[in-house]
Design an enzyme around this catalytic site. Structure first.
Site, short mmCIF file in Angstrom:
data_model
loop_
_atom_site.label_atom_id
_atom_site.label_comp_id
_atom_site.label_asym_id
_atom_site.label_seq_id
_atom_site.Cartn_x
_atom_site.Cartn_y
_atom_site.Cartn_z
N TRP A 1 0.82 -1.20 0.00
CA TRP A 1 0.00 0.00 0.00
C TRP A 1 0.86 1.26 0.00
CZ3 TRP A 1 -1.42 -4.59 2.02
CH2 TRP A 1 -2.67 -5.08 1.68
N HIS B 1 -13.47 -1.10 0.12
CA HIS B 1 -12.73 -2.31 0.48
C HIS B 1 -13.46 -3.49 -0.14
CE1 HIS B 1 -10.16 -5.08 2.44
NE2 HIS B 1 -11.08 -5.56 3.26
N CYS C 1 -6.57 -4.92 -1.97
CA CYS C 1 -7.74 -5.70 -1.57
C CYS C 1 -8.50 -6.34 -2.72
CB CYS C 1 -8.67 -4.85 -0.71
SG CYS C 1 -9.53 -3.51 -1.59
N TYR D 1 -6.48 4.59 -1.58
CA TYR D 1 -7.86 4.15 -1.42
C TYR D 1 -8.17 3.66 -0.01
CZ TYR D 1 -7.07 -0.89 -1.26
OH TYR D 1 -6.71 -2.16 -0.86
N ASP E 1 -12.34 -12.63 3.95
CA ASP E 1 -11.49 -11.53 3.52
C ASP E 1 -10.02 -11.95 3.56
OD1 ASP E 1 -10.32 -9.17 2.86
OD2 ASP E 1 -11.36 -7.96 4.35
#
Length: 766
Positions: A310, A404, A346, A597, A429
């Site tokens: 990220w 997400h 993600c 994001y 997830d």
């Protein structure tokens, strides 16, 4: 002297054996065994079915010769093409047998001798894993007749029947075999034993079966099965709650070698490495398997598929936004010795997990939550801090992501209740955020439990509940370090929760499956229940201050002057309104930040401070202009702009108001077309066209084209610089190797634009 008369028919395969010394004849029934009798007037069979007269020595010698010289097994046909078609796996392979549990499959076995189960039974043993055990369900023994000795506590029992098309007299056996609906999934070895001889069959694969009512992943609707198991193409939604953009994703779960890749993923999970026998046994349970996959898609604590990134630098790997599908990632992971592929975020984690789940037979869909909260301390509130200028003053451990992405898997949850209360869609997830039972995984969390605030239910319901329904508290940090609450927001978290519709490319809003209407009695009751169920080990909530709203408060909103396009100036206006009786002199601090994001600020693009008078009952419009020349360099690695307006009443400084808007820039268009009809195994041509829309020369231009079933390898072309208002046209050729509806995807990147995507859906005819 030996006399033989061949029987006119051999339905019972009777034989008269003659011993000249004793003048006795023995009647042999090869189907039911030996029956010794004496006859005074031979040679005639007692049942008058015909006979063959041989001496006992001849019988013995012939049998020994047959067993010692001739093989027992002549041929085996797994009927892979037919079986795989019936088991909905022919799209994976027609060469390897791949079946679904709870459903019969047919094997043809040809013996060299007649089949007589009374004399020589047929026994088959199915095993999986390195330490197969009947008690663990990883071994099953079965046969014809079914008098096989097995453990009294055998966990799974495969069934076998002799088909009507069998011909035992010629040794041709049609065997119908059924692995039960609780069979552990995976690779199986079947060994067949007959007449003290044993033969191994080619390895077969057993998958979950959403077509079988007894399987925990059973999905009743055929259209949903086609969408959530069989479809190789999908849509993942990105952007923000106000700027939702669809992105085509190629799941490619039926591409070459995906079975081996997915089996390898299961075998490398840390539970398997610790106790292989226990892990393989647990693969009967989709709850367990989905949790393992969630952990294995990321590489935080194992040799998982993807490494997350990220940050701003993606050296040594692929920028997450460049990926178009899952197969290239899975293939690369497998080909480089199961080392993590760089890099994912993600939506990439979710797309890859969906591919693995669908391949294994667990119905799965990708879900996007906008304004998604990341609650690190489990108190169901998100604290956001701002300075006097409206810019976030410090990094909070909590955050709110623009969006997400996770997946939902469909399965029963008998581990929770017997009445099926929590059956159905489960949140899973694979993006590594928080640990669950010591591993970076999340779920399966029942969507029904999230809806009702049942945060005591496993797995990880409190975390997912916060993602869709946490309260947000905004704090103003003053120069002296003190903080003042300026806004309490109980509605913005969890917006437009979206997934692709069944059978179409329309977006389906499924927010109401996760939470009741914001502010309703049901929603507040669910929130209270969720808070009350938080374990005592979780951090206590900070005391929520009162909002202190006044009748003469300032109401603010943003309006678009034009659609925000990457390559053009961004033009908005801030509209303020008050119903008070007095004019208000306001200080308006407007900041524009480039944002990742996941809610992390990258850089401040611009700041401006204005003073304006707000008249009661009238709108005040404040223009906001962010020139392309100012923002483009900052937005190369960012996903959105955050526009923050902090408004202070000059006469009453304690009255402070905040308005925030997330702006997502739409990329310029790119065209992908295919000319003429597209046929299987015949060359076809496609074309990509892109026009430079800005007054800058585009450098470092690169185009990639991908498509499962269409291209064995992606097309990757470096292109010359593209001058302003010029267009580039790239023609390419490909040979489709799978029929049906396929998607061709292009990705264009350059010095000014990152990952401009286009796609074209085509039908490949046979």
């Amino acid at each position: 002297m030996l006399h033989s008369l061949m029987a006119p028919h051999r339905l019972n395969a009777h034989t008269l054996v003659h011993d000249p010394g004793s003048k006795m004849f023995s009647h042999v029934n090869l189907t039911w065994g030996w029956a010794w009798q004496e006859y005074t007037n031979p040679p005639e069979c007692c049942c008058r079915c015909g006979f063959t007269v041989r001496t006992p020595a001849t019988v013995r010698d012939n049998e020994m010769a047959a067993e010692n010289k001739d093989p027992v097994f002549k041929d085996v046909d797994l009927q892979s093409k037919t079986n795989n078609t019936e088991h909905h796996t022919s799209v994976i392979s027609v060469a390897q047998l791949i079946v679904r549990r709870g459903q019969p499959f047919t094997v043809t076995l040809q013996l060299t001798q007649p089949f007589n189960p009374g004399l020589h039974p047929l026994t088959i043993v199915a095993v999986t894993g390195s330490a197969p055990s009947e008690d663990r369900g990883t071994k099953s023994s079965f046969g014809i007749p079914d008098d096989v000795k097995r453990s009294p506590s055998a966990k799974t029992l495969w069934k076998i029947e002799l088909g009507r098309s069998s011909s035992p007299q010629t040794g041709i056996l049609t065997l119908t075999i059924t692995p039960p609906a609780n069979t552990p999934i995976g690779e199986y070895t079947l060994s067949v034993r007959h007449r003290d001889k044993e033969m191994l069959l080619p390895t077969l694969v057993v998958l979950f079966n959403p077509w079988c009512p007894d399987d925990w992943v059973f999905l009743p609707d055929e259209k949903e099965r086609q969408e959530y198991v069989m479809s190789e193409k999908g849509i993942i939604y990105k952007g923000s709650g106000q700027y939702i953009s669809p992105m085509n994703w190629d799941f490619g779960q039926f591409e070459n070698n995906t079975v081996n890749i997915c089996m390898k993923i299961l075998d490398l999970n840390h539970k398997h490495l610790k106790d292989p026998a226990d892990d393989v046994s647990a693969r009967c349970n989709p709850i367990y398997v989905s949790r393992v996959i969630s952990a294995m898609i990321n590489c935080e604590d194992d040799n998982g598929v993807l490494e997350g990134n990220w940050g701003n630098s993606f050296w040594g790997g692929v920028t997450p936004s460049q990926w178009n599908g899952s197969y290239a990632i899975l293939k690369q992971w497998f080909d480089i010795g199961c080392h993590p592929v760089k890099f994912g975020q993600c939506w990439v984690f979710a797309g890859v997990m969906c591919s693995v789940m669908r391949l294994l037979g667990i119905p799965c869909r990708v879900v996007t939550n906008f304004q998604s909260a990341h609650d690190t301390n489990g108190n169901l509130t998100i604290d956001v801090y701002h300075s006097d200028y409206g810019v976030r003053e410090k990094e909070s451990s909590d955050s709110v992501w623009n969006f997400h992405v996770w997946v939902e898997g469909w399965m029963k949850r008998p581990d929770l209740t017997k009445d099926g209360k929590y059956d159905g869609w489960q949140v899973l997830d694979p993006t590594p955020q928080e640990k669950s039972d010591g591993a970076y995984c999340c779920g399966p969390a029942p969507v029904k439990a999230i809806l009702n605030g049942d945060t005591k239910v496993k797995y990880d319901v409190p975390f997912v509940f916060a993602e869709v329904n946490a309260d947000r508290i905004d704090w103003l940090i003053k120069a002296d370090g003190s903080k003042v609450n300026i806004f309490i927001d109980a509605v913005s978290v969890g917006q437009n929760i979206s997934t692709k519709s069944v059978g179409s490319n329309k977006r389906m809003n499924i927010t109401d499956t996760y939470k009741y209407r914001e502010g309703s009695e049901e929603e507040r009751a669910a929130f209270k229940r969720a808070v009350d169920n938080i374990p005592s080990t979780a951090e206590e909530n900070e005391e929520k201050p009162e909002n202190g709203e006044r009748e003469d408060k300032v109401i603010m909103r943003y309006e678009e002057v034009s659609k925000p396009m990457n390559g053009q100036d961004v033009s908005l206006k801030l509209v303020l309104h008050t119903e008070g009786s007095d004019a208000r002199l306001l200080s308006i601090n407007i900041s524009v930040q480039a944002m990742m994001y996941n809610g992390s600020p990258a850089v401040t693009i611009q700041n401006e401070v204005k003073e304006e008078a707000l008249q009661p009952g009238k709108d005040l419009s404040v223009p906001i202009l962010v020139p392309f020349s100012t923002y483009w360099k900052h937005m190369l690695q960012c996903n959105s702009m955050k526009i923050s307006a902090l408004v202070t009443d000059k006469l009453r400084p304690e009255c402070t108001y905040l308005a925030v808007d997330d702006v997502v820039l739409m990329n310029p268009p790119i065209s992908v077309t295919v000319s003429g009809q597209t046929r299987l195994n015949r060359e076809a041509s496609g074309e990509v066209v892109f026009m430079n829309p800005v007054n800058e020369t585009l450098k470092d231009c690169n185009l990639t084209v991908t498509g499962s079933g269409l291209l064995d390898e992606e097309i990757n072309e470096n292109l010359p610089d593209l001058r302003p208002n010029n267009r580039v046209r790239i023609k390419f050729f490909f040979v489709p190797y799978k029929s049906g509806e396929k998607i061709l995807m292009a990705n264009f990147t350059c010095s000014v634009f990152r990952d401009v995507k286009g796609s074209c859906t085509i039908t490949v005819r046979e």
